[in-house]
Design a protein around this motif. Sequence first.
Motif, PDB file in Angstrom:
ATOM      1  N   LEU A   1     -23.047  18.874  30.780  1.00  0.00           N
ATOM      2  CA  LEU A   1     -22.686  19.833  29.745  1.00  0.00           C
ATOM      3  C   LEU A   1     -21.452  19.336  28.990  1.00  0.00           C
ATOM      4  CD1 LEU A   1     -23.493  22.551  28.523  1.00  0.00           C
ATOM      5  CD2 LEU A   1     -22.037  23.643  30.203  1.00  0.00           C
ATOM      6  N   ALA A   2     -20.476  18.822  29.716  1.00  0.00           N
ATOM      7  CA  ALA A   2     -19.261  18.314  29.088  1.00  0.00           C
ATOM      8  C   ALA A   2     -19.548  17.097  28.216  1.00  0.00           C
ATOM      9  CB  ALA A   2     -18.221  17.954  30.145  1.00  0.00           C
ATOM     10  N   ALA A   3     -20.616  16.389  28.511  1.00  0.00           N
ATOM     11  CA  ALA A   3     -20.996  15.211  27.728  1.00  0.00           C
ATOM     12  C   ALA A   3     -21.843  15.589  26.517  1.00  0.00           C
ATOM     13  CB  ALA A   3     -21.753  14.223  28.606  1.00  0.00           C
ATOM     14  N   GLY A   4     -22.080  16.891  26.317  1.00  0.00           N
ATOM     15  CA  GLY A   4     -22.847  17.328  25.169  1.00  0.00           C
ATOM     16  C   GLY A   4     -24.354  17.250  25.356  1.00  0.00           C
ATOM     17  N   ARG A   5     -24.799  17.152  26.601  1.00  0.00           N
ATOM     18  CA  ARG A   5     -26.238  17.067  26.871  1.00  0.00           C
ATOM     19  C   ARG A   5     -26.703  18.367  27.533  1.00  0.00           C
ATOM     20  NH1 ARG A   5     -24.968  11.677  29.430  1.00  0.00           N
ATOM     21  NH2 ARG A   5     -25.971  12.576  31.247  1.00  0.00           N
ATOM     22  N   ALA A   6     -26.658  19.437  26.763  1.00  0.00           N
ATOM     23  CA  ALA A   6     -26.952  20.776  27.276  1.00  0.00           C
ATOM     24  C   ALA A   6     -28.367  20.888  27.812  1.00  0.00           C
ATOM     25  CB  ALA A   6     -26.710  21.816  26.190  1.00  0.00           C
ATOM     26  N   ASP A   7     -29.318  20.239  27.161  1.00  0.00           N
ATOM     27  CA  ASP A   7     -30.708  20.327  27.626  1.00  0.00           C
ATOM     28  C   ASP A   7     -30.876  19.738  29.022  1.00  0.00           C
ATOM     29  OD1 ASP A   7     -31.594  21.633  25.365  1.00  0.00           O
ATOM     30  OD2 ASP A   7     -32.086  19.775  24.312  1.00  0.00           O
ATOM     31  N   GLU A   8     -30.098  18.718  29.342  1.00  0.00           N
ATOM     32  CA  GLU A   8     -30.131  18.140  30.691  1.00  0.00           C
ATOM     33  C   GLU A   8     -29.325  18.976  31.675  1.00  0.00           C
ATOM     34  OE1 GLU A   8     -29.203  13.907  30.847  1.00  0.00           O
ATOM     35  OE2 GLU A   8     -29.836  13.746  28.760  1.00  0.00           O
ATOM     36  N   ALA A   9     -28.289  19.627  31.189  1.00  0.00           N
ATOM     37  CA  ALA A   9     -27.411  20.424  32.054  1.00  0.00           C
ATOM     38  C   ALA A   9     -28.067  21.727  32.493  1.00  0.00           C
ATOM     39  CB  ALA A   9     -26.099  20.721  31.341  1.00  0.00           C
ATOM     40  N   LEU A  10     -28.918  22.276  31.644  1.00  0.00           N
ATOM     41  CA  LEU A  10     -29.495  23.590  31.927  1.00  0.00           C
ATOM     42  C   LEU A  10     -30.265  23.636  33.246  1.00  0.00           C
ATOM     43  CD1 LEU A  10     -29.903  26.507  31.107  1.00  0.00           C
ATOM     44  CD2 LEU A  10     -31.813  25.767  29.674  1.00  0.00           C
ATOM     45  N   PRO A  11     -31.207  22.712  33.529  1.00  0.00           N
ATOM     46  CA  PRO A  11     -31.901  22.796  34.820  1.00  0.00           C
ATOM     47  C   PRO A  11     -30.962  22.579  36.011  1.00  0.00           C
ATOM     48  CG  PRO A  11     -32.729  20.930  33.534  1.00  0.00           C
ATOM     49  CD  PRO A  11     -31.765  21.674  32.677  1.00  0.00           C
ATOM     50  N   GLN A  12     -29.927  21.782  35.813  1.00  0.00           N
ATOM     51  CA  GLN A  12     -28.957  21.572  36.890  1.00  0.00           C
ATOM     52  C   GLN A  12     -28.170  22.849  37.167  1.00  0.00           C
ATOM     53  OE1 GLN A  12     -28.859  18.721  38.694  1.00  0.00           O
ATOM     54  NE2 GLN A  12     -30.611  18.137  37.431  1.00  0.00           N
ATOM     55  N   ALA A  13     -27.810  23.553  36.110  1.00  0.00           N
ATOM     56  CA  ALA A  13     -27.095  24.826  36.268  1.00  0.00           C
ATOM     57  C   ALA A  13     -27.993  25.851  36.953  1.00  0.00           C
ATOM     58  CB  ALA A  13     -26.627  25.338  34.913  1.00  0.00           C
ATOM     59  N   GLN A  14     -29.265  25.882  36.582  1.00  0.00           N
ATOM     60  CA  GLN A  14     -30.204  26.808  37.217  1.00  0.00           C
ATOM     61  C   GLN A  14     -30.352  26.506  38.707  1.00  0.00           C
ATOM     62  OE1 GLN A  14     -33.335  25.936  34.411  1.00  0.00           O
ATOM     63  NE2 GLN A  14     -33.102  27.923  33.409  1.00  0.00           N
ATOM     64  N   LEU A  15     -30.403  25.223  39.046  1.00  0.00           N
ATOM     65  CA  LEU A  15     -30.492  24.820  40.447  1.00  0.00           C
ATOM     66  C   LEU A  15     -29.228  25.216  41.202  1.00  0.00           C
ATOM     67  CD1 LEU A  15     -31.999  23.326  42.716  1.00  0.00           C
ATOM     68  CD2 LEU A  15     -30.968  21.202  41.862  1.00  0.00           C
ATOM     69  N   PHE A  16     -28.076  25.027  40.582  1.00  0.00           N
ATOM     70  CA  PHE A  16     -26.794  25.410  41.176  1.00  0.00           C
ATOM     71  C   PHE A  16     -26.781  26.904  41.492  1.00  0.00           C
ATOM     72  CE2 PHE A  16     -21.931  25.523  40.188  1.00  0.00           C
ATOM     73  CZ  PHE A  16     -21.615  25.469  41.528  1.00  0.00           C
ATOM     74  N   VAL A  17     -27.281  27.722  40.562  1.00  0.00           N
ATOM     75  CA  VAL A  17     -27.352  29.173  40.779  1.00  0.00           C
ATOM     76  C   VAL A  17     -28.233  29.485  41.981  1.00  0.00           C
ATOM     77  CG1 VAL A  17     -28.215  31.354  39.812  1.00  0.00           C
ATOM     78  CG2 VAL A  17     -26.815  29.827  38.407  1.00  0.00           C
TER      79      VAL A  17
ATOM     80  N   THR B   1     -18.663  30.836  44.734  1.00  0.00           N
ATOM     81  CA  THR B   1     -19.268  29.680  44.072  1.00  0.00           C
ATOM     82  C   THR B   1     -20.454  30.120  43.221  1.00  0.00           C
ATOM     83  OG1 THR B   1     -18.569  28.303  45.931  1.00  0.00           O
ATOM     84  CG2 THR B   1     -20.211  27.371  44.451  1.00  0.00           C
ATOM     85  N   HIS B   2     -21.159  31.130  43.674  1.00  0.00           N
ATOM     86  CA  HIS B   2     -22.263  31.676  42.897  1.00  0.00           C
ATOM     87  C   HIS B   2     -21.757  32.215  41.553  1.00  0.00           C
ATOM     88  CE1 HIS B   2     -26.246  33.240  42.198  1.00  0.00           C
ATOM     89  NE2 HIS B   2     -25.790  34.464  42.066  1.00  0.00           N
ATOM     90  N   GLY B   3     -20.606  32.835  41.564  1.00  0.00           N
ATOM     91  CA  GLY B   3     -20.008  33.312  40.317  1.00  0.00           C
ATOM     92  C   GLY B   3     -19.746  32.161  39.352  1.00  0.00           C
ATOM     93  N   TRP B   4     -19.195  31.068  39.869  1.00  0.00           N
ATOM     94  CA  TRP B   4     -18.952  29.895  39.024  1.00  0.00           C
ATOM     95  C   TRP B   4     -20.264  29.307  38.521  1.00  0.00           C
ATOM     96  CZ3 TRP B   4     -14.647  28.839  36.693  1.00  0.00           C
ATOM     97  CH2 TRP B   4     -13.436  29.259  37.238  1.00  0.00           C
ATOM     98  N   ALA B   5     -21.286  29.315  39.368  1.00  0.00           N
ATOM     99  CA  ALA B   5     -22.596  28.789  38.962  1.00  0.00           C
ATOM    100  C   ALA B   5     -23.189  29.634  37.837  1.00  0.00           C
ATOM    101  CB  ALA B   5     -23.542  28.747  40.163  1.00  0.00           C
ATOM    102  N   LEU B   6     -23.069  30.942  37.946  1.00  0.00           N
ATOM    103  CA  LEU B   6     -23.571  31.832  36.903  1.00  0.00           C
ATOM    104  C   LEU B   6     -22.834  31.606  35.583  1.00  0.00           C
ATOM    105  CD1 LEU B   6     -23.998  35.056  39.020  1.00  0.00           C
ATOM    106  CD2 LEU B   6     -25.847  33.853  37.818  1.00  0.00           C
ATOM    107  N   ARG B   7     -21.533  31.416  35.660  1.00  0.00           N
ATOM    108  CA  ARG B   7     -20.760  31.145  34.443  1.00  0.00           C
ATOM    109  C   ARG B   7     -21.232  29.854  33.791  1.00  0.00           C
ATOM    110  NH1 ARG B   7     -17.685  27.978  32.037  1.00  0.00           N
ATOM    111  NH2 ARG B   7     -17.579  26.656  33.847  1.00  0.00           N
ATOM    112  N   LEU B   8     -21.454  28.833  34.606  1.00  0.00           N
ATOM    113  CA  LEU B   8     -21.937  27.556  34.092  1.00  0.00           C
ATOM    114  C   LEU B   8     -23.316  27.712  33.446  1.00  0.00           C
ATOM    115  CD1 LEU B   8     -21.464  24.487  33.857  1.00  0.00           C
ATOM    116  CD2 LEU B   8     -22.625  24.266  36.059  1.00  0.00           C
ATOM    117  N   LEU B   9     -24.175  28.500  34.063  1.00  0.00           N
ATOM    118  CA  LEU B   9     -25.497  28.751  33.493  1.00  0.00           C
ATOM    119  C   LEU B   9     -25.375  29.439  32.136  1.00  0.00           C
ATOM    120  CD1 LEU B   9     -28.569  28.751  33.619  1.00  0.00           C
ATOM    121  CD2 LEU B   9     -28.436  30.872  34.976  1.00  0.00           C
ATOM    122  N   GLY B  10     -24.516  30.432  32.042  1.00  0.00           N
ATOM    123  CA  GLY B  10     -24.306  31.109  30.761  1.00  0.00           C
ATOM    124  C   GLY B  10     -23.804  30.154  29.697  1.00  0.00           C
TER     125      GLY B  10
END
Length: 119
Positions: free
Chosen positions: A1-17, A28-37
Amino acid sequence: LAAGRADEALPQAQLFVEITRMVNARGTHGWALRLLGEALAATGADASAAEAPLLAALAIAEELGMRPLEGRCHLTRGALRLRSAPEVARASLTRAAEIFRAVGMRFWEARAEQQLEKA
């Protein structure tokens, strides 16, 4: 996400959640949800779709007293709502700045103040 590749970050964020939910790691779940948002917002998803995990993360942050997470949720939500709901954006960004100021997070406080200037 920080590298500007949101499409790649989204499934990783979903997995983290999902992982943090399965192991019942509430903070940690709270942080994962924030990242997903944030990932949803970066992909251009509907504002309400991106806001839903942010509000869930905010509820966890408030319940557990996680002020940095609370501030980051407000910051992301405020930036997300700048165009669609300026009053919500201003309230969230003001709250984020207050939290960051109170806990000495000057970098994030400045970010919230920059976003407030846009509101």
